[in-house]
Design a protein around this motif. Structure first.
Motif, PDB file in Angstrom:
ATOM      1  N   ALA A  76      -8.953   4.490  16.589  1.00 16.36           N
ATOM      2  CA  ALA A  76      -7.671   5.190  16.463  1.00 16.36           C
ATOM      3  C   ALA A  76      -6.701   4.414  15.577  1.00 16.36           C
ATOM      4  CB  ALA A  76      -7.070   5.410  17.847  1.00 16.36           C
ATOM      5  N   VAL A  77      -6.619   3.110  15.801  1.00 18.01           N
ATOM      6  CA  VAL A  77      -5.675   2.286  15.034  1.00 18.01           C
ATOM      7  C   VAL A  77      -6.050   2.250  13.557  1.00 18.01           C
ATOM      8  CG1 VAL A  77      -4.924  -0.091  14.648  1.00 18.01           C
ATOM      9  CG2 VAL A  77      -4.890   0.864  16.950  1.00 18.01           C
ATOM     10  N   LEU A  78      -7.313   2.003  13.257  1.00 19.22           N
ATOM     11  CA  LEU A  78      -7.717   1.927  11.855  1.00 19.22           C
ATOM     12  C   LEU A  78      -7.635   3.288  11.168  1.00 19.22           C
ATOM     13  CD1 LEU A  78     -10.641  -0.636  12.022  1.00 19.22           C
ATOM     14  CD2 LEU A  78      -8.299  -0.982  11.247  1.00 19.22           C
ATOM     15  N   PHE A  79      -7.894   4.351  11.905  1.00 16.31           N
ATOM     16  CA  PHE A  79      -7.695   5.687  11.342  1.00 16.31           C
ATOM     17  C   PHE A  79      -6.215   5.899  11.020  1.00 16.31           C
ATOM     18  CE2 PHE A  79      -6.744  10.217  11.778  1.00 16.31           C
ATOM     19  CZ  PHE A  79      -7.654  10.766  10.883  1.00 16.31           C
ATOM     20  N   GLY A  80      -5.336   5.463  11.922  1.00 10.97           N
ATOM     21  CA  GLY A  80      -3.901   5.565  11.674  1.00 10.97           C
ATOM     22  C   GLY A  80      -3.468   4.745  10.477  1.00 10.97           C
ATOM     23  N   VAL A  81      -4.004   3.543  10.354  1.00 11.71           N
ATOM     24  CA  VAL A  81      -3.665   2.694   9.208  1.00 11.71           C
ATOM     25  C   VAL A  81      -4.111   3.359   7.904  1.00 11.71           C
ATOM     26  CG1 VAL A  81      -4.215   0.520   8.052  1.00 11.71           C
ATOM     27  CG2 VAL A  81      -3.699   0.533  10.501  1.00 11.71           C
ATOM     28  N   MET A  82      -5.321   3.890   7.899  1.00 14.70           N
ATOM     29  CA  MET A  82      -5.852   4.497   6.672  1.00 14.70           C
ATOM     30  C   MET A  82      -5.076   5.743   6.263  1.00 14.70           C
ATOM     31  SD  MET A  82     -10.015   4.025   6.906  1.00 14.70           S
ATOM     32  CE  MET A  82     -10.203   4.487   8.633  1.00 14.70           C
ATOM     33  N   THR A  83      -4.728   6.589   7.234  1.00 17.46           N
ATOM     34  CA  THR A  83      -4.085   7.861   6.885  1.00 17.46           C
ATOM     35  C   THR A  83      -2.574   7.755   6.769  1.00 17.46           C
ATOM     36  OG1 THR A  83      -4.044   8.480   9.231  1.00 17.46           O
ATOM     37  CG2 THR A  83      -5.915   9.246   7.917  1.00 17.46           C
ATOM     38  N   GLN A  84      -1.940   6.916   7.588  1.00 21.02           N
ATOM     39  CA  GLN A  84      -0.481   6.871   7.607  1.00 21.02           C
ATOM     40  C   GLN A  84       0.100   5.730   6.783  1.00 21.02           C
ATOM     41  OE1 GLN A  84       1.134   9.558   9.319  1.00 21.02           O
ATOM     42  NE2 GLN A  84      -1.025  10.086   9.089  1.00 21.02           N
ATOM     43  N   SER A  85      -0.550   4.574   6.809  1.00 22.72           N
ATOM     44  CA  SER A  85      -0.035   3.433   6.044  1.00 22.72           C
ATOM     45  C   SER A  85      -0.589   3.412   4.621  1.00 22.72           C
ATOM     46  CB  SER A  85      -0.374   2.123   6.762  1.00 22.72           C
ATOM     47  OG  SER A  85       0.234   2.084   8.041  1.00 22.72           O
ATOM     48  N   ALA A  86      -1.912   3.581   4.509  1.00 20.01           N
ATOM     49  CA  ALA A  86      -2.532   3.560   3.175  1.00 20.01           C
ATOM     50  C   ALA A  86      -2.545   4.934   2.508  1.00 20.01           C
ATOM     51  CB  ALA A  86      -3.965   3.028   3.282  1.00 20.01           C
ATOM     52  N   HIS A  87      -2.268   5.996   3.285  1.00 23.66           N
ATOM     53  CA  HIS A  87      -2.215   7.369   2.766  1.00 23.66           C
ATOM     54  C   HIS A  87      -3.529   7.808   2.132  1.00 23.66           C
ATOM     55  CE1 HIS A  87       2.059   7.223   3.586  1.00 23.66           C
ATOM     56  NE2 HIS A  87       2.164   6.126   2.853  1.00 23.66           N
ATOM     57  N   TRP A  88      -4.632   7.430   2.747  1.00 16.61           N
ATOM     58  CA  TRP A  88      -5.937   7.865   2.273  1.00 16.61           C
ATOM     59  C   TRP A  88      -6.209   9.292   2.707  1.00 16.61           C
ATOM     60  CZ3 TRP A  88      -9.829   3.236   3.225  1.00 16.61           C
ATOM     61  CH2 TRP A  88      -9.401   2.147   2.466  1.00 16.61           C
ATOM     62  N   ASN A  89      -7.142   9.907   2.034  1.00 14.46           N
ATOM     63  CA  ASN A  89      -7.565  11.256   2.394  1.00 14.46           C
ATOM     64  C   ASN A  89      -8.121  11.268   3.819  1.00 14.46           C
ATOM     65  OD1 ASN A  89     -10.167  13.194   2.485  1.00 14.46           O
ATOM     66  ND2 ASN A  89      -8.561  14.121   1.208  1.00 14.46           N
ATOM     67  N   THR A  90      -7.770  12.300   4.584  1.00 14.92           N
ATOM     68  CA  THR A  90      -8.188  12.365   5.987  1.00 14.92           C
ATOM     69  C   THR A  90      -9.698  12.391   6.136  1.00 14.92           C
ATOM     70  OG1 THR A  90      -6.146  13.528   6.597  1.00 14.92           O
ATOM     71  CG2 THR A  90      -7.992  13.680   8.131  1.00 14.92           C
ATOM     72  N   GLY A  91     -10.384  13.135   5.275  1.00 14.89           N
ATOM     73  CA  GLY A  91     -11.842  13.207   5.353  1.00 14.89           C
ATOM     74  C   GLY A  91     -12.490  11.855   5.135  1.00 14.89           C
ATOM     75  N   ILE A  92     -11.991  11.102   4.138  1.00 16.34           N
ATOM     76  CA  ILE A  92     -12.530   9.761   3.884  1.00 16.34           C
ATOM     77  C   ILE A  92     -12.265   8.854   5.085  1.00 16.34           C
ATOM     78  CG2 ILE A  92     -12.260   7.707   2.451  1.00 16.34           C
ATOM     79  CD1 ILE A  92     -11.671   9.553   0.087  1.00 16.34           C
ATOM     80  N   ALA A  93     -11.069   8.969   5.670  1.00 18.31           N
ATOM     81  CA  ALA A  93     -10.719   8.143   6.828  1.00 18.31           C
ATOM     82  C   ALA A  93     -11.629   8.450   8.019  1.00 18.31           C
ATOM     83  CB  ALA A  93      -9.261   8.365   7.206  1.00 18.31           C
ATOM     84  N   ILE A  94     -11.977   9.717   8.190  1.00 19.74           N
ATOM     85  CA  ILE A  94     -12.876  10.088   9.292  1.00 19.74           C
ATOM     86  C   ILE A  94     -14.254   9.471   9.083  1.00 19.74           C
ATOM     87  CG2 ILE A  94     -14.117  12.015  10.348  1.00 19.74           C
ATOM     88  CD1 ILE A  94     -11.603  13.713   9.955  1.00 19.74           C
ATOM     89  N   VAL A  95     -14.773   9.570   7.864  1.00 14.99           N
ATOM     90  CA  VAL A  95     -16.098   9.000   7.569  1.00 14.99           C
ATOM     91  C   VAL A  95     -16.101   7.492   7.794  1.00 14.99           C
ATOM     92  CG1 VAL A  95     -17.777   8.571   5.741  1.00 14.99           C
ATOM     93  CG2 VAL A  95     -16.725  10.833   5.964  1.00 14.99           C
ATOM     94  N   LEU A  96     -15.065   6.808   7.299  1.00 16.93           N
ATOM     95  CA  LEU A  96     -14.988   5.354   7.476  1.00 16.93           C
ATOM     96  C   LEU A  96     -14.826   4.980   8.947  1.00 16.93           C
ATOM     97  CD1 LEU A  96     -12.764   4.358   4.414  1.00 16.93           C
ATOM     98  CD2 LEU A  96     -15.230   4.049   4.691  1.00 16.93           C
ATOM     99  N   SER A  97     -14.117   5.813   9.706  1.00 20.26           N
ATOM    100  CA  SER A  97     -13.954   5.555  11.141  1.00 20.26           C
ATOM    101  C   SER A  97     -15.286   5.675  11.865  1.00 20.26           C
ATOM    102  CB  SER A  97     -12.938   6.537  11.738  1.00 20.26           C
ATOM    103  OG  SER A  97     -11.657   6.350  11.177  1.00 20.26           O
ATOM    104  N   LEU A  98     -16.087   6.663  11.486  1.00 23.04           N
ATOM    105  CA  LEU A  98     -17.412   6.810  12.094  1.00 23.04           C
ATOM    106  C   LEU A  98     -18.313   5.634  11.716  1.00 23.04           C
ATOM    107  CD1 LEU A  98     -18.014  10.644  11.581  1.00 23.04           C
ATOM    108  CD2 LEU A  98     -17.338   9.467  13.679  1.00 23.04           C
ATOM    109  N   LEU A  99     -18.192   5.151  10.484  1.00 18.80           N
ATOM    110  CA  LEU A  99     -18.958   3.968  10.078  1.00 18.80           C
ATOM    111  C   LEU A  99     -18.522   2.753  10.886  1.00 18.80           C
ATOM    112  CD1 LEU A  99     -19.079   4.378   6.183  1.00 18.80           C
ATOM    113  CD2 LEU A  99     -20.959   4.678   7.820  1.00 18.80           C
ATOM    114  N   LEU A 100     -17.237   2.669  11.165  1.00 16.21           N
ATOM    115  CA  LEU A 100     -16.736   1.589  12.018  1.00 16.21           C
ATOM    116  C   LEU A 100     -17.390   1.651  13.398  1.00 16.21           C
ATOM    117  CD1 LEU A 100     -14.702  -0.694  12.764  1.00 16.21           C
ATOM    118  CD2 LEU A 100     -13.110   1.126  13.427  1.00 16.21           C
TER     119      LEU A 100
END
Length: 653
Positions: A76-100
């Motif tokens: 949850a935290v890293l997804f929040g960092v990727m989407t809200q702080s780094a402003h990455w695409n949500t789909g990319i953030a989901i894939v990276l979160s699953l890899l995590l």
């Protein structure tokens, strides 16, 4: 030829108990027997259900994974960092979160299957590791909100206005695990490992590969649960998923999976999951205390595990008798539960009143909220309304959301919430307003479009000014001070801190803030935090504690240190600070009359539900409180009251 599905004795017993439970709540709990509530139960079961499904094969092998709840938190935290702080695409953030999640599960797999370390020790270590990393990234305070509507729809939306969007994904995962466990060579190998790992190894089964696979999958599914959880709450923070690992294990064991390995099914785990979910949902709709759910679950688990142990010890000739034990255990607990429910319902007197006002504190055990409840009960009695008082036993935004959802289903007339996290709860409060329910907040506010009124005990400016001016009065020559707050993420306490800083900068520049330490609204933690402050910042001459339990905790630490040169002030109750005020350890506290605030929650909630607070009103008559000022959408209780030796004995709250 299709193989016929056969249920175990335990599964049949639990299925019967679940049906009895549903029938009971259908007859007793308001709005329980509706399609809308049925799908709400399913929606609230998804995250926990994913963990239960993933952990079932692990327990069947005789292992355990305590890290899945922490995996939710770090995802949850890293997804929040990727989407809200780094402003990455949500789909990319989901894939990276699953890899995590795969990485988290892979670490467990490498240590358990690769190095053959005990699963309990390994996953206990990664439980702390993953949660610690999440808290380190956010400093235990930062939370992420403001996710895109499309992403939130994944956790909060519906197909055909009734079927939760995340439900099909959950069913897909369930089907995949059912095939893996019950229709594959791998599944048969897992059962063999659970019966006798050494025997399985001698039989040529690749034990280490099979064990590694289920731990890697567990991490992946936990990460998926974390993403769904964030979409469901609209919030990402480090403590998401806390305790979920134990709840999932409880559902699995209740469903007949042996804690000793070798026995269990996906269907049984789902039965256990829904038995617990229906129990919790029904209790909330009946306005029974949330703590009772834990009591009943604990008793049931003890009986089931004891029955499992007895079954293992029975000789084969006696096994038929032993197998009946789970059925007897479930039946006994079900009967006990029904008896307790009827007794509690009789005690509460049903819901004969026309109006129901549901009031939620941040934490039921906090002395501040306990004292406020007395005023709420007074107003309910005066107005002849039915009051529901329930909330988390500790600070938990997700439990607040779940309770509000159940109150919406129940169809209460007004909901009054002391908000833990405005970003999380605002969505569900908007939903309550859409259902025609009056929504008010107290102690801490939600977003303005999510409620009708905020019952403001005192303005943040007034509180900050009062505390800063008191500090300047006690330290005329200036000096360093420290703040002990409640939770670092508490919106209202952060507002108070900002206003303390602003007042100090504007009027008292000789005062210097040394540090801010959290106490999580816990007296013992405040004691420890103050001890740390006195050692790390020996120049500190004052501690300002802005949480009710934190003041006596800080005072006790100062008293035991022998530091007579350190003053303690803050926001707290006279009843728990009286001794320290008389001893001179606490110089002064500020507060409003908490009983009056509790009275206002029910009174204002009832009046708003009945349409008796006019739009654009500038004042509001609140019973024995008289006329209170209305500023926009805030009803102001009054200015904070200074409490010291001169008046502490006259204040009984």
């Amino acid at each position: 030829m299709v193989k016929r599905v056969r249920l175990s004795v335990n599964e049949i017993a639990l299925l019967i108990a679940l049906l009895l439970e549903i029938l009971f709540f259908a007859a007793s709990a308001p709005s329980f027997a509706t399609w809308g509530n049925f799908f709400e139960v399913l929606r609230f079961s998804v995250e926990l259900g994913l963990l239960a499904v993933a952990l079932t094969p692990i327990l069947i092998t005789g292992g355990i994974d305590l890290s899945v709840g922490s995996t939710i938190g770090i995802t949850a935290v890293l997804f929040g960092v990727m989407t809200q702080s780094a402003h990455w695409n949500t789909g990319i953030a989901i894939v990276l979160s699953l890899l995590l999640g795969l990485v988290a599960g892979g670490i467990n797999a490498a240590l358990i299957a690769g190095l053959r370390l005990p699963p309990l020790i390994v996953t206990l270590g990664t439980y702390s590791l993953y949660r610690g990393v999440a808290e380190g990234i956010t400093h235990g305070a930062v939370s992420f909100t403001g996710f895109s509507p499309a992403f939130l729809h994944f956790g909060q939306g519906y197909f055909l206005k009734v079927i939760p969007v995340q439900l099909p994904l959950f069913l897909l995962v369930v089907a995949a695990y059912w095939v893996l466990l019950h229709r594959s060579v791998i599944g048969r190998a897992l059962y063999a490992i659970g019966f006798n790992a050494e025997g399985a190894r001698y039989a040529g089964i690749p034990v280490r590969k099979r064990i590694a696979l289920i731990y890697v999958l567990s991490g992946l599914v936990a990460a998926l649960a974390g993403i769904i959880y964030v979409a469901h709450l609209g919030l990402a923070k480090s403590d998401l998923g806390t305790g979920y690992e134990l709840q999932a294990i409880a559902a699995i064991v209740l469903g007949g999976t042996s804690v000793f390995g070798g026995r269990g099914t996906i269907f049984g785990s789902l039965l256990g999951l829904f038995f617990l979910s229906v129990l919790q949902n029904g209790m909330h709709l009946m306005a029974l205390p949330s703590e009772l759910n834990g009591v009943l679950t604990g008793v049931l688990l003890l009986l089931i595990v004891s029955a499992d142990q007895l079954h293992r010890k029975k000789a084969p000739a006696e096994a038929g008798t032993a197998k009946r034990t789970p059925m007897i255990a479930v039946a006994v607990v079900t009967l006990l539960a029904v008896g307790v429910f009827f007794a509690m319902r009789s005690k509460h007197g049903g819901t004969t009143q026309q109006l129901t006002v549901a009031v939620m504190p941040k934490a039921k055990g906090d002395p501040y909220f306990i004292s406020a409840r007395a005023g709420a009960e007074e107003a309910a009695k005066e107005l002849h309304v039915n009051m529901i008082w329930d909330g988390p036993t500790s600070l938990d935004a997700s439990q607040q959301n779940e309770l509000v959802e159940n109150w919406i289903t129940r169809g209460v007339n007004a909901i009054v919430v002391a908000v833990e996290n405005k970003g999380s709860i605002s969505t569900v409060l908007r939903k309550a307003r859409e259902h025609g329910i009056a929504v008010l907040t107290w102690d801490a506010d939600a977003k303005t479009d999510a409620r009708d009124y905020f019952l403001n005990q005192a303005t943040p400016e007034g509180i900050g000014t009062a505390l800063a001016d008191e500090a300047a009065l006690l330290l005329p020559q200036g000096g360093d001070f420290a703040i002990v707050t409640g939770a670092l993420s508490a919106e209202n306490q952060n507002d108070w801190i900002r206003n303390i800083k602003a007042r100090v900068a504007a009027a008292h520049p000789n005062l210097r803030l040394a540090t801010i330490q959290p106490s999580d609204d816990d007296r013992d933690k405040a004691f420890s935090a103050t001890q740390t402050i006195l050692k790390a910042y020996p120049q500190v001459k004052m501690v300002i504690a802005i949480s009710a339990p934190a003041v006596p905790g800080a005072a006790e630490a100062v008293q035991q240190s022998g530091r007579s040169d350190v003053d303690v002030i803050g926001l707290s109750l006279p009843s728990i600070c009286r001794t320290y005020i008389h001893r001179g350890t606490v110089q002064a506290i500020y507060l409003w009359n908490t009983k009056d605030l509790g009275y206002l929650t029910v009174y204002a909630g009832a009046m708003k539900a009945e349409g008796k607070i006019p739009a654009n009103a500038t004042s509001f008559h609140a019973g024995r409180l008289g006329d209170l000022t209305v500023q926009g959408s805030e009803i102001i209780l009054g200015k904070p009251l200074k409490i010291d030796r001169s008046n502490v004995d006259q204040l009984q709250f």
